[in-house]
Design a protein around this motif. Sequence first.
Motif, short mmCIF file in Angstrom:
data_model
loop_
_atom_site.label_atom_id
_atom_site.label_comp_id
_atom_site.label_asym_id
_atom_site.label_seq_id
_atom_site.Cartn_x
_atom_site.Cartn_y
_atom_site.Cartn_z
N GLY A 1 5.28 13.82 -20.40
CA GLY A 1 5.87 12.49 -20.47
C GLY A 1 5.68 11.69 -19.19
O GLY A 1 6.29 10.62 -19.03
N LYS A 2 4.85 12.17 -18.27
CA LYS A 2 4.60 11.49 -17.00
C LYS A 2 3.29 10.70 -17.07
O LYS A 2 2.37 11.06 -17.79
CB LYS A 2 4.51 12.51 -15.86
CG LYS A 2 5.76 13.36 -15.66
CD LYS A 2 6.91 12.54 -15.10
CE LYS A 2 8.10 13.42 -14.78
NZ LYS A 2 9.24 12.66 -14.23
N VAL A 3 3.24 9.64 -16.28
CA VAL A 3 2.00 8.88 -16.15
C VAL A 3 1.00 9.72 -15.36
O VAL A 3 1.27 10.11 -14.21
CB VAL A 3 2.23 7.53 -15.44
CG1 VAL A 3 0.93 6.74 -15.35
CG2 VAL A 3 3.29 6.71 -16.17
N VAL A 4 -0.12 10.05 -15.97
CA VAL A 4 -1.13 10.88 -15.30
C VAL A 4 -2.27 10.03 -14.76
O VAL A 4 -3.16 10.55 -14.06
CB VAL A 4 -1.67 11.96 -16.25
CG1 VAL A 4 -0.56 12.90 -16.68
CG2 VAL A 4 -2.34 11.33 -17.48
N ALA B 1 2.80 5.80 -6.01
CA ALA B 1 2.40 5.80 -7.43
C ALA B 1 1.24 6.76 -7.67
O ALA B 1 1.24 7.53 -8.64
CB ALA B 1 2.03 4.38 -7.86
N ARG B 2 0.23 6.73 -6.79
CA ARG B 2 -0.92 7.62 -6.96
C ARG B 2 -0.50 9.09 -6.86
O ARG B 2 -0.94 9.93 -7.65
CB ARG B 2 -1.99 7.30 -5.92
CG ARG B 2 -2.77 6.02 -6.19
CD ARG B 2 -4.00 5.94 -5.31
NE ARG B 2 -3.65 5.92 -3.89
CZ ARG B 2 -3.42 4.83 -3.19
NH1 ARG B 2 -3.50 3.64 -3.77
NH2 ARG B 2 -3.12 4.89 -1.91
N ASN B 3 0.32 9.40 -5.87
CA ASN B 3 0.77 10.79 -5.70
C ASN B 3 1.60 11.25 -6.89
O ASN B 3 1.49 12.40 -7.33
CB ASN B 3 1.60 10.91 -4.41
CG ASN B 3 0.75 10.75 -3.16
OD1 ASN B 3 -0.46 11.00 -3.19
ND2 ASN B 3 1.35 10.33 -2.07
N SER B 4 2.42 10.35 -7.44
CA SER B 4 3.22 10.73 -8.61
C SER B 4 2.34 10.98 -9.83
O SER B 4 2.65 11.85 -10.65
CB SER B 4 4.25 9.63 -8.90
OG SER B 4 3.63 8.46 -9.42
N CYS B 5 1.24 10.24 -9.94
CA CYS B 5 0.30 10.47 -11.06
C CYS B 5 -0.40 11.82 -10.92
O CYS B 5 -0.59 12.53 -11.91
CB CYS B 5 -0.72 9.34 -11.13
SG CYS B 5 -0.07 7.77 -11.71
N LEU B 6 -0.78 12.17 -9.70
CA LEU B 6 -1.40 13.48 -9.47
C LEU B 6 -0.43 14.61 -9.78
O LEU B 6 -0.81 15.62 -10.39
CB LEU B 6 -1.88 13.58 -8.02
CG LEU B 6 -3.06 12.69 -7.63
CD1 LEU B 6 -3.36 12.80 -6.14
CD2 LEU B 6 -4.30 13.06 -8.44
N ALA C 1 2.33 -0.80 -9.48
CA ALA C 1 2.61 0.47 -8.80
C ALA C 1 4.12 0.76 -8.77
O ALA C 1 4.53 1.91 -8.87
CB ALA C 1 2.03 0.45 -7.39
N CYS C 2 4.92 -0.29 -8.60
CA CYS C 2 6.38 -0.12 -8.64
C CYS C 2 6.82 0.44 -9.99
O CYS C 2 7.66 1.35 -10.05
CB CYS C 2 7.07 -1.46 -8.40
SG CYS C 2 7.08 -2.01 -6.69
N ALA C 3 6.28 -0.10 -11.08
CA ALA C 3 6.65 0.35 -12.42
C ALA C 3 6.22 1.80 -12.65
O ALA C 3 6.98 2.60 -13.22
CB ALA C 3 6.02 -0.57 -13.47
N VAL C 4 5.02 2.16 -12.22
CA VAL C 4 4.53 3.54 -12.39
C VAL C 4 5.39 4.50 -11.58
O VAL C 4 5.77 5.58 -12.07
CB VAL C 4 3.05 3.64 -11.98
CG1 VAL C 4 2.59 5.10 -11.98
CG2 VAL C 4 2.17 2.81 -12.90
N SER C 5 5.72 4.12 -10.35
CA SER C 5 6.57 4.97 -9.50
C SER C 5 7.94 5.15 -10.12
O SER C 5 8.51 6.25 -10.10
CB SER C 5 6.69 4.36 -8.10
OG SER C 5 5.43 4.22 -7.49
N GLN C 6 8.48 4.07 -10.68
CA GLN C 6 9.80 4.15 -11.31
C GLN C 6 9.78 5.06 -12.53
O GLN C 6 10.73 5.80 -12.78
CB GLN C 6 10.27 2.76 -11.70
CG GLN C 6 11.66 2.70 -12.29
CD GLN C 6 12.14 1.28 -12.52
OE1 GLN C 6 12.10 0.44 -11.62
NE2 GLN C 6 12.59 0.99 -13.74
N LYS C 7 8.68 5.01 -13.30
CA LYS C 7 8.53 5.86 -14.47
C LYS C 7 8.45 7.33 -14.08
O LYS C 7 9.09 8.20 -14.70
CB LYS C 7 7.28 5.44 -15.24
CG LYS C 7 6.83 6.39 -16.34
CD LYS C 7 7.73 6.33 -17.53
CE LYS C 7 7.17 7.17 -18.68
NZ LYS C 7 8.08 7.21 -19.85
N PRO D 1 0.81 -1.22 0.00
CA PRO D 1 0.00 0.00 0.00
C PRO D 1 0.84 1.27 0.00
O PRO D 1 0.43 2.29 -0.57
CB PRO D 1 -0.82 -0.13 1.30
CG PRO D 1 -0.91 -1.60 1.53
CD PRO D 1 0.39 -2.16 1.06
N ALA D 2 2.01 1.24 0.63
CA ALA D 2 2.89 2.41 0.61
C ALA D 2 3.40 2.68 -0.79
O ALA D 2 3.51 3.84 -1.23
CB ALA D 2 4.07 2.19 1.57
#
Length: 506
Positions: A245-248, A189-194, A485-491, A183-184
């Motif tokens: 270029g970021k995951v939104v 990942a969610r915060n990085s998308c925002l 979520a790991c992949a999205v955070s890494q991106k 969950p962490a």
Amino acid sequence: MATVGVGTKSREIKKVFFVSSREKGRREKLKNIWKRKCCNVEGDGGVSTKKKSIEAGSCNFRGRRVIELDVLARALDSCCSACGKALQLSNCQDETISGLGSFLYIMCSDPECGEVNVCTTNKSHRAAGAGRGRPVFDVNTKLAAGMLHAGIGVTHVNALLTSINLPAVGQNTLKAREREVGPAIEAVARNSCLEGLQLEKECRRTGDTEQVVKIGVSYDMGWQKRGKGHNSLTGVGSMIGLSSGKVVGYSTRTKRCALCEAAKRNGKEPRSHDCRMNWTASSKSMEPDVAVELVKGAISAGAQVSVMVGNEDSATIKKVRESVTHEVDKWSDITHAKRSFGSHLYSLQPQHKGILSTKVINHFLKCFRYALSQNKDNVDSLEKNLKAIVPHAFGKHNKCDSSWCGFLKSPTTYKHKSLPLGKDLKGEKLEEDLNAVVDIFVQNSEKLAPLGSSQSNEALNNTIGSKAPKIRHYGGSESNDFRVACAVSQKNVGYSYVAKVSISFR
């Protein structure tokens, strides 16, 4: 943190200040055993009062352990809790292994005292929602985070640990820690998308008072199964901003839950758990459903998706347009368009054997690529150049442009560079079939002219594939979502996201 041999003298260990009744009994038992070892036993069973000196280096534990040196140093420097005498690692009488951490039971160096001091080899913390019980070693939680980040499972982790003579970690231990750290990772990942969505809005904002910002995104769906993935049990759709270029936004679909299935087989109600099963329809229908969810999510964040780049899946854009009130333009992905153009040409090969060779097909592909790259954002010019591709190959240059046609520049000496023998193609049926293929793309010139690309989504799908390999199935539990979520955070964040996750449970 360091990995040391237990048989050597090292500096580490942290005291545990909670003592249960069971633990007190264990200490008393160890204390009595130690005292018997330190006494001379007479032949008639009587015990003399003469004490033996404690021999240094009597620790019989073998193997390697992961130890935090500062924790060990502080624990040994704090001395015995009963008499204040020095503690020695060589006087360790027992050990309870918990993952990569250990509880060490160290006897006081003074035989008269015999106090058993319980020390830990690593820092620990309380798991979220756990107000009592044994603390969790930080190293075990970080091991679970590393397992998700590296894209491996329990078997692979233990294969690595045991090869360097470290204790294997139990499956239940790692799974519990995975459910703690997962969950962490999803929160990061969610915060990085925002943050990525806000950055995309700033790049597209045209006025300071603009409440809703129109943005452009690329969208693609990936499935965690080899091949087309249309019978995959899991899938993930991602939306990436064209400017940032970021995951939104991203979302997953899962068709099974192992715990629910086990409960159903046994005729019982499943226990309370974090069930991730959220899809029962076909795997192909995941793609338009996720697209609609992400577009609506962007609207709630003050962004209108006005341009969507993707493959030629008409069902996705159709469902998106039906679900929103504003206009959404569809741009074709250039890579998919080139691949589709080649597939159409190769499908004609059986009908024109000996004429439509691979070399001829490569010539048309090269011309198609040139037409696209040289006419970006110019729909009329792109249509004109596409229509000239086939006649040019057949020696008809009335539709050609002098900026690229060599025949118009030098009619007497011109030869085709990439056609067989440099000669014009012949055959009315072949020309007719090739024109039919080109006409398909001429009709979609408006979608092709912007030269949109969803390759950033494909790159993200590759990263997801490294976290959740398609040869293994992690979709029966929360593990697949954690790995996505790991992949999205890494991106979005980079490899530093692992450190951000570690901060959350300190």
